[in-house]
Scaffold this motif. Structure first.
Motif, PDB file in Angstrom:
ATOM      1  N   ARG A 107      32.990  28.751  36.130  1.00  0.00           N
ATOM      2  CA  ARG A 107      33.433  29.628  35.043  1.00  0.00           C
ATOM      3  C   ARG A 107      34.827  29.297  34.550  1.00  0.00           C
ATOM      4  NH1 ARG A 107      31.780  35.611  37.019  1.00  0.00           N
ATOM      5  NH2 ARG A 107      29.526  35.371  36.867  1.00  0.00           N
ATOM      6  N   HIS A 108      35.730  28.909  35.466  1.00  0.00           N
ATOM      7  CA  HIS A 108      37.114  28.714  35.064  1.00  0.00           C
ATOM      8  C   HIS A 108      37.328  27.413  34.295  1.00  0.00           C
ATOM      9  CE1 HIS A 108      36.813  26.624  38.942  1.00  0.00           C
ATOM     10  NE2 HIS A 108      37.701  25.795  38.436  1.00  0.00           N
ATOM     11  N   ALA A 109      36.290  26.614  34.100  1.00  0.00           N
ATOM     12  CA  ALA A 109      36.447  25.328  33.410  1.00  0.00           C
ATOM     13  C   ALA A 109      35.731  25.316  32.069  1.00  0.00           C
ATOM     14  CB  ALA A 109      35.906  24.200  34.294  1.00  0.00           C
ATOM     15  N   LEU A 110      35.658  26.471  31.399  1.00  0.00           N
ATOM     16  CA  LEU A 110      34.867  26.563  30.181  1.00  0.00           C
ATOM     17  C   LEU A 110      35.703  26.551  28.911  1.00  0.00           C
ATOM     18  CD1 LEU A 110      32.165  29.140  31.299  1.00  0.00           C
ATOM     19  CD2 LEU A 110      31.993  26.666  31.205  1.00  0.00           C
ATOM     20  N   GLY A 111      36.966  26.145  28.976  1.00  0.00           N
ATOM     21  CA  GLY A 111      37.786  26.037  27.772  1.00  0.00           C
ATOM     22  C   GLY A 111      37.329  24.893  26.900  1.00  0.00           C
ATOM     23  N   ILE A 130      25.529  34.502  28.567  1.00  0.00           N
ATOM     24  CA  ILE A 130      26.448  33.459  28.112  1.00  0.00           C
ATOM     25  C   ILE A 130      27.770  34.071  27.679  1.00  0.00           C
ATOM     26  CG2 ILE A 130      26.830  31.592  26.458  1.00  0.00           C
ATOM     27  CD1 ILE A 130      23.797  31.202  26.334  1.00  0.00           C
ATOM     28  N   GLU A 131      27.698  35.107  26.866  1.00  0.00           N
ATOM     29  CA  GLU A 131      28.921  35.737  26.352  1.00  0.00           C
ATOM     30  C   GLU A 131      29.809  36.259  27.484  1.00  0.00           C
ATOM     31  OE1 GLU A 131      30.520  36.174  23.639  1.00  0.00           O
ATOM     32  OE2 GLU A 131      29.170  35.554  22.046  1.00  0.00           O
ATOM     33  N   ASP A 132      29.195  36.953  28.445  1.00  0.00           N
ATOM     34  CA  ASP A 132      30.016  37.544  29.519  1.00  0.00           C
ATOM     35  C   ASP A 132      30.114  36.637  30.747  1.00  0.00           C
ATOM     36  OD1 ASP A 132      27.562  37.785  30.791  1.00  0.00           O
ATOM     37  OD2 ASP A 132      27.431  39.955  30.545  1.00  0.00           O
ATOM     38  N   ARG A 133      29.530  35.437  30.656  1.00  0.00           N
ATOM     39  CA  ARG A 133      29.636  34.402  31.698  1.00  0.00           C
ATOM     40  C   ARG A 133      28.883  34.744  32.984  1.00  0.00           C
ATOM     41  NH1 ARG A 133      31.456  32.213  27.469  1.00  0.00           N
ATOM     42  NH2 ARG A 133      33.400  31.024  27.434  1.00  0.00           N
ATOM     43  N   LEU A 184      46.072  40.089  36.877  1.00  0.00           N
ATOM     44  CA  LEU A 184      45.993  39.298  38.103  1.00  0.00           C
ATOM     45  C   LEU A 184      44.540  39.033  38.488  1.00  0.00           C
ATOM     46  CD1 LEU A 184      48.826  41.013  40.160  1.00  0.00           C
ATOM     47  CD2 LEU A 184      48.809  38.637  39.386  1.00  0.00           C
ATOM     48  N   TRP A 185      43.711  40.059  38.370  1.00  0.00           N
ATOM     49  CA  TRP A 185      42.291  39.901  38.697  1.00  0.00           C
ATOM     50  C   TRP A 185      41.625  38.889  37.772  1.00  0.00           C
ATOM     51  CZ3 TRP A 185      38.094  42.103  35.655  1.00  0.00           C
ATOM     52  CH2 TRP A 185      36.835  41.844  36.209  1.00  0.00           C
ATOM     53  N   LEU A 186      41.901  38.973  36.473  1.00  0.00           N
ATOM     54  CA  LEU A 186      41.315  38.041  35.513  1.00  0.00           C
ATOM     55  C   LEU A 186      41.771  36.612  35.769  1.00  0.00           C
ATOM     56  CD1 LEU A 186      41.600  40.140  32.229  1.00  0.00           C
ATOM     57  CD2 LEU A 186      39.475  39.364  33.306  1.00  0.00           C
ATOM     58  N   ILE A 187      43.049  36.437  36.036  1.00  0.00           N
ATOM     59  CA  ILE A 187      43.588  35.100  36.293  1.00  0.00           C
ATOM     60  C   ILE A 187      42.933  34.477  37.521  1.00  0.00           C
ATOM     61  CG2 ILE A 187      45.678  33.868  37.050  1.00  0.00           C
ATOM     62  CD1 ILE A 187      47.234  35.895  35.243  1.00  0.00           C
ATOM     63  N   ARG A 188      42.799  35.272  38.570  1.00  0.00           N
ATOM     64  CA  ARG A 188      42.186  34.758  39.805  1.00  0.00           C
ATOM     65  C   ARG A 188      40.703  34.456  39.615  1.00  0.00           C
ATOM     66  NH1 ARG A 188      44.873  39.202  44.008  1.00  0.00           N
ATOM     67  NH2 ARG A 188      47.059  38.820  43.403  1.00  0.00           N
ATOM     68  N   THR A 189      40.028  35.305  38.839  1.00  0.00           N
ATOM     69  CA  THR A 189      38.579  35.171  38.664  1.00  0.00           C
ATOM     70  C   THR A 189      38.204  34.067  37.684  1.00  0.00           C
ATOM     71  OG1 THR A 189      38.323  37.540  39.088  1.00  0.00           O
ATOM     72  CG2 THR A 189      36.469  36.405  38.040  1.00  0.00           C
ATOM     73  N   LEU A 190      38.891  34.036  36.531  1.00  0.00           N
ATOM     74  CA  LEU A 190      38.506  33.113  35.471  1.00  0.00           C
ATOM     75  C   LEU A 190      39.072  31.709  35.650  1.00  0.00           C
ATOM     76  CD1 LEU A 190      38.919  35.362  32.299  1.00  0.00           C
ATOM     77  CD2 LEU A 190      36.800  34.752  33.473  1.00  0.00           C
TER      78      LEU A 190
END
Length: 535
Positions: free
Chosen positions: A221-225, A210-213, A19-25
């Motif tokens: 950050r959430h638009a880096l796909g 860069i690796e860990d954003r 949940l934390w990753l989904i909200r953050t990334l």
């Protein structure tokens, strides 16, 4: 970081982490994030029981389904990722089919899949233990010959991301940037200072964070796909012949910092944070081993504390500009300029870009609408016509806007679309709720019915004289549109009688269904024609 989520009643540590990753990334709200957690029950298709969470991100013209895998050790993660890649790679329309089979996935995918966006999948593999370089590369090789993008993270990344979240900022402590002294342009700002300077792409690739954003502002950050922009960057960075010109056609990087100091051949930057151009930074980092040393990127650096009003304004305004689309880039194409002149001869205004300044008139014809109508009516590819965003790209563009495409044909498809609009109220209400898709389907069906009639076929193929008499033409088009509408009414009735789900939002985009609807429209017209006088 996970304690606040525990207070929400989530007992499982894995679920709290997800949940934390989904909200953050991925910028998903707390309320919406719960729907993304997948549970391997009977409702879940077996092919995706290795997936722990699914998110759908939409950005501009791209739809990105993100499949999240969380494992305690590298071996388990690699094994599960291998199965998921195989399952997704074997099914090009996986999201639609999965949403029909699983209530959980339907809640995640349904709204996004009703749009007309290009699909670009991301597999986010997360390990709660450290990953070696060899193990990370093994995961990346799983998608080498697929269209899937993969992100690989381990405990080190999770700790860095948590640290950035806890400090409420996103920056790296210090960066030394090599610059040519004569290339620095100093900027004087009302509330600070800044500079613009060309920097080596190879140097950018080595920037920390860069690796860990942690280098990137939280808003980007959430638009880096890996989307169409990223793929274009990869291609440009690998073009050795164009290396020296890269800076001329690339938008550059915008960053803020707490302070900077310009030396003889270096700029020392304290607390650097990239607020625009994150895709570019990630792309050069990913292509670091094959970057041409000639490639330069324009860096705009502004001295502004991370939490200042100026910093926030730069982050927001540099990421909300209108994107330059393929339609924009075709605005001055000779074909578009020719059509603009030819359409004007019939008393209409042909609009070639969204920001065009035009007088208020009901005789405006947008060229992106026209591209869809031409693709369906004349190119006879209705399944392609729904993919609005790719019609101005090659090879589709040359096929749609060929030498045979005239101003008369542009006006004709515009009037054809108007005729479909006139029968809208007779279309079943369910279909009207997705009117953009249904109306385009009816345009296809109407044009196919016209092709079956010798007189109407001549009008369709050689419309010059007929578009000059719009009232008579509209009456003719109305009869054919009515025949097409009858087919949809009958379709809707059949589904109501059987009680089956009418998945028209999917099927009206499929060649097989559209071909069948076109054939039914022809038969409907032939039946209708028998009852018409002088036909």
């Amino acid at each position: 970081m996970l304690d606040p989520i525990k207070s929400e009643g989530v007992e499982s540590e894995d679920e709290r982490l997800l949940l934390w990753l989904i909200r953050t990334l991925y910028d998903v709200s707390a309320a919406d994030s719960y729907a993304s957690i997948l549970r391997a029950d009977e409702d879940m298709p077996e092919t995706l029981r290795d997936v722990d969470a699914a998110v759908v991100s939409t950005s501009r013209e791209l739809l990105t389904p993100v499949y999240v895998l969380l494992a305690d050790d590298p071996k388990t993660l690699i094994s599960r990722a291998k199965r998921v890649v195989a399952a997704l790679n074997d099914e090009p329309d996986a999201e639609r089919k999965l949403s029909r089979r699983s209530a959980q996935l339907r809640s995640v995918f349904e709204d996004a899949l009703s749009s007309r966006l290009e699909v670009s999948r991301v597999l986010n593999c997360i390990c709660r233990a450290p990953l070696t370089t060899a193990q990370a590369n093994q995961l990346r090789r799983l998608v080498k010959d697929t269209s899937i993008e993969i992100e690989v993270h381990d405990i080190g990344y999770l700790n860095s991301l948590a640290a950035a979240e806890l400090q409420g900022a996103a920056w790296v402590p210090e960066v030394q940037i090599d610059v040519p002294p004569e290339g620095v342009l100093n900027l004087t700002l009302k509330s600070g200072r800044g500079l613009m300077v060309p920097v080596s792409a190879t140097a950018v690739a080595r920037w920390p964070g860069i690796e860990d954003r942690t280098l990137f502002d939280l808003n980007v950050r959430h638009a880096l796909g890996k989307n169409r922009v990223r793929r274009s960057l990869d291609e440009a960075l690998s073009d050795a012949e164009a290396a020296a010109d890269f800076i001329a056609y690339h938008n550059g990087i915008t960053a803020v910092c707490r302070s900077y100091e310009v030396g003889k051949d270096q700029v020392r930057v304290e607390r650097l944070s990239v607020v625009n151009g994150a895709q570019s930074v990630v792309a050069v980092h990913a292509n670091a081993e094959r970057l041409d040393p000639e490639i330069k990127i324009l860096l705009k650096l502004v001295e502004a504390p991370y939490d200042s009003k100026l910093s926030r304004n730069i982050a927001i305004r540099s990421n909300t500009q209108n994107p330059v689309t393929s339609r924009n880039l075709r605005a001055l194409d000779p074909v578009q300029l020719r059509l603009e002149r030819e359409v004007a001869e019939f008393g209409y205004v042909y609009v070639v870009r969204p920001d065009s300044q035009t007088s208020s008139t009901d005789r405006l014809i947008q060229n992106d609408d026209t591209a869809q109508l031409l693709c369906s009516t004349y190119v006879r590819k209705p399944a392609l016509a729904v993919k609005r965003q790719v019609l101005f790209e090659l090879p589709q563009y040359s096929e749609i806007f060929s030498p045979a495409t005239t101003g008369a044909r542009v006006v004709f498809v515009y009037l054809l679309r108007k005729a479909v609009e006139e029968v809208k109220e007779t279309v079943p209400a369910d279909y009207r709720r997705a009117w953009a898709l249904t109306s385009l389907t009816l345009v296809w069906m109407t044009s196919e019915a016209m092709r079956s009639d010798p007189r109407a076929s001549t009008i369709l193929l050689e419309p010059d004289a007929h578009v000059r008499n719009p009232q008579e033409l509209e009456a003719t088009l109305g009869r054919f549109a009515g025949a097409a509408c009858t087919v949809l009414i009958e379709r809707h009735r059949r589904f109501e009688e059987t009680g089956d789900d009418d998945d028209f939002k999917v099927e009206f985009k499929q060649t097989r269904t559209l071909t069948d609807l076109g054939a039914r429209a022809v038969r409907s017209w032939r039946t209708l024609r028998k009852g018409l006088p002088n036909e």
